[in-house]
Design an enzyme around this catalytic site. Structure first.
Site, PDB file in Angstrom:
ATOM      1  N   HIS A 100       0.841  -1.207   0.000  1.00 14.41           N
ATOM      2  CA  HIS A 100       0.000   0.000   0.000  1.00 14.41           C
ATOM      3  C   HIS A 100       0.874   1.253   0.000  1.00 14.41           C
ATOM      4  O   HIS A 100       0.600   2.214  -0.714  1.00 14.41           O
ATOM      5  CB  HIS A 100      -0.895   0.060   1.249  1.00 14.41           C
ATOM      6  CG  HIS A 100      -1.929  -1.021   1.340  1.00 14.41           C
ATOM      7  ND1 HIS A 100      -2.088  -1.803   2.462  1.00 14.41           N
ATOM      8  CD2 HIS A 100      -2.873  -1.441   0.456  1.00 14.41           C
ATOM      9  CE1 HIS A 100      -3.084  -2.651   2.274  1.00 14.41           C
ATOM     10  NE2 HIS A 100      -3.577  -2.458   1.063  1.00 14.41           N
TER      11      HIS A 100
ATOM     12  N   LYS B 216     -17.409  -6.171   9.121  1.00 17.85           N
ATOM     13  CA  LYS B 216     -16.155  -6.915   9.301  1.00 17.85           C
ATOM     14  C   LYS B 216     -15.689  -6.855  10.742  1.00 17.85           C
ATOM     15  O   LYS B 216     -16.013  -5.947  11.474  1.00 17.85           O
ATOM     16  CB  LYS B 216     -15.084  -6.326   8.388  1.00 17.85           C
ATOM     17  CG  LYS B 216     -15.092  -6.916   6.998  1.00 17.85           C
ATOM     18  CD  LYS B 216     -13.810  -6.542   6.295  1.00 17.85           C
ATOM     19  CE  LYS B 216     -13.749  -7.084   4.881  1.00 17.85           C
ATOM     20  NZ  LYS B 216     -12.568  -6.573   4.182  1.00 17.85           N
TER      21      LYS B 216
ATOM     22  N   ARG C  42      -2.029  -6.311  -8.073  1.00 22.50           N
ATOM     23  CA  ARG C  42      -0.830  -7.107  -7.802  1.00 22.50           C
ATOM     24  C   ARG C  42      -0.642  -8.213  -8.828  1.00 22.50           C
ATOM     25  O   ARG C  42       0.462  -8.543  -9.220  1.00 22.50           O
ATOM     26  CB  ARG C  42      -0.918  -7.737  -6.407  1.00 22.50           C
ATOM     27  CG  ARG C  42      -0.828  -6.742  -5.286  1.00 22.50           C
ATOM     28  CD  ARG C  42      -1.337  -7.321  -4.000  1.00 22.50           C
ATOM     29  NE  ARG C  42      -2.745  -7.691  -4.126  1.00 22.50           N
ATOM     30  CZ  ARG C  42      -3.503  -8.101  -3.131  1.00 22.50           C
ATOM     31  NH1 ARG C  42      -2.988  -8.243  -1.935  1.00 22.50           N
ATOM     32  NH2 ARG C  42      -4.776  -8.394  -3.326  1.00 22.50           N
TER      33      ARG C  42
ATOM     34  N   SER D  88      -3.010  -7.784   3.349  1.00 24.71           N
ATOM     35  CA  SER D  88      -3.244  -7.535   4.778  1.00 24.71           C
ATOM     36  C   SER D  88      -3.665  -8.833   5.469  1.00 24.71           C
ATOM     37  O   SER D  88      -3.267  -9.106   6.601  1.00 24.71           O
ATOM     38  CB  SER D  88      -4.328  -6.477   4.957  1.00 24.71           C
ATOM     39  OG  SER D  88      -3.938  -5.273   4.350  1.00 24.71           O
TER      40      SER D  88
HETATM   41  O1  PNS Z   1      -8.898  -2.878   0.644  1.00 25.42           O
HETATM   42  P1  PNS Z   1     -10.145  -3.411   0.013  1.00 25.42           P
HETATM   43  O2  PNS Z   1     -10.964  -4.129   1.061  1.00 25.42           O
HETATM   44  O3  PNS Z   1      -9.861  -4.245  -1.198  1.00 25.42           O
HETATM   45  O4  PNS Z   1     -11.000  -2.130  -0.483  1.00 25.42           O
HETATM   46  C1  PNS Z   1     -12.280  -2.286  -1.056  1.00 25.42           C
HETATM   47  C2  PNS Z   1     -12.994  -0.931  -1.235  1.00 25.42           C
HETATM   48  C3  PNS Z   1     -12.978  -0.147   0.066  1.00 25.42           C
HETATM   49  C4  PNS Z   1     -12.274  -0.116  -2.291  1.00 25.42           C
HETATM   50  C5  PNS Z   1     -14.457  -1.202  -1.714  1.00 25.42           C
HETATM   51  O5  PNS Z   1     -15.021  -2.176  -0.894  1.00 25.42           O
HETATM   52  C6  PNS Z   1     -15.338   0.041  -1.672  1.00 25.42           C
HETATM   53  O6  PNS Z   1     -15.155   0.949  -2.452  1.00 25.42           O
HETATM   54  N1  PNS Z   1     -16.314   0.060  -0.719  1.00 25.42           N
HETATM   55  C7  PNS Z   1     -17.204   1.187  -0.527  1.00 25.42           C
HETATM   56  C8  PNS Z   1     -18.645   0.849  -0.904  1.00 25.42           C
HETATM   57  C9  PNS Z   1     -18.863   1.015  -2.383  1.00 25.42           C
HETATM   58  O7  PNS Z   1     -18.752   2.097  -2.937  1.00 25.42           O
HETATM   59  N2  PNS Z   1     -19.182  -0.117  -3.034  1.00 25.42           N
HETATM   60  C10 PNS Z   1     -19.355  -0.166  -4.480  1.00 25.42           C
HETATM   61  C11 PNS Z   1     -18.003  -0.301  -5.152  1.00 25.42           C
HETATM   62  S1  PNS Z   1     -18.183  -0.778  -6.797  1.00 25.42           S
END
Ligand code: PNS
Length: 166
Positions: free
Chosen positions: A25, A49, A98, A136
């Site tokens: 990150h 979560k 990645r 993570s």
């Molecule tokens: O680190 P992560 O868990 O891969 O991040 C995922 C994240 C936070 C980018 C994604 O879950 C997100 O954008 N969540 C917010 C809710 C949202 O907008 N959902 C629709 C996305 S298409």
């Protein structure tokens, strides 16, 4: 979606769970900080979560990691990412890729976000290859089983993880 105002073309949002933030990150944030005037690391508050670190702890950790970078900000968000990006008047979402296995979900999310907010671009960046296997989830697993995570997460994270374990 009606725009809240002209987007700030130089602000990129790097959203994620960051539980915890890894050197992968950090690599992506630093690369983004070269491309954009400001980078906003946005920690998702996800009540479903069971995280290792609270969102507030994650913000403190990330702020400490980037303390010497005045163009890196850290904040939390909940709800739709595009709504938050609109509120902050960002013009880009940065995500790290990645491996090919990341691509499918990232592609779906990028296109859904574009459907919801066509003016917001998603920019994919590749971390340095030594971080391509990092996640993570794996960091937490290795650490909880007594493995060495030195060099894989910032020293600040290692310290916080040790504190949590006590
Ligand atoms: O680190 P992560 O868990 O891969 O991040 C995922 C994240 C936070 C980018 C994604 O879950 C997100 O954008 N969540 C917010 C809710 C949202 O907008 N959902 C629709 C996305 S298409």
């Amino acid at each position: 979606m009606t725009p809240a105002g002209p987007p700030n073309g130089r602000l990129a949002i790097f959203p994620g769970s960051f539980d915890p933030v890894t050197n992968g990150h950090v690599d992506i944030v630093l690369r983004s900080a070269h491309l954009f005037e400001r980078v906003l690391v946005a920690v998702l508050v996800n009540p479903e979560k069971r995280p290792l670190f609270t969102p507030e702890e994650r913000v403190s950790i990330i702020r400490e990691v980037f303390a010497e970078y005045p163009n890196v900000e850290v904040d939390t968000f909940d709800g739709l990412l595009v709504e938050y990006a609109r509120k902050r008047r960002a013009s880009a979402i940065v995500r790290g890729i990645r491996a090919v296995s990341d691509f499918e979900l990232e592609f779906q999310m990028a296109l859904m976000n574009r459907h919801l907010e066509p003016t917001l671009e998603t920019v994919f960046m590749m971390p340095a290859e030594q971080y391509t296997y990092l996640s993570s989830r794996l960091i937490k697993e290795v650490f909880s089983l007594g493995g060495d995570v030195r060099g894989l997460v910032p020293a600040v994270v290692e310290r916080w993880m040790k504190k949590k374990k006590q």
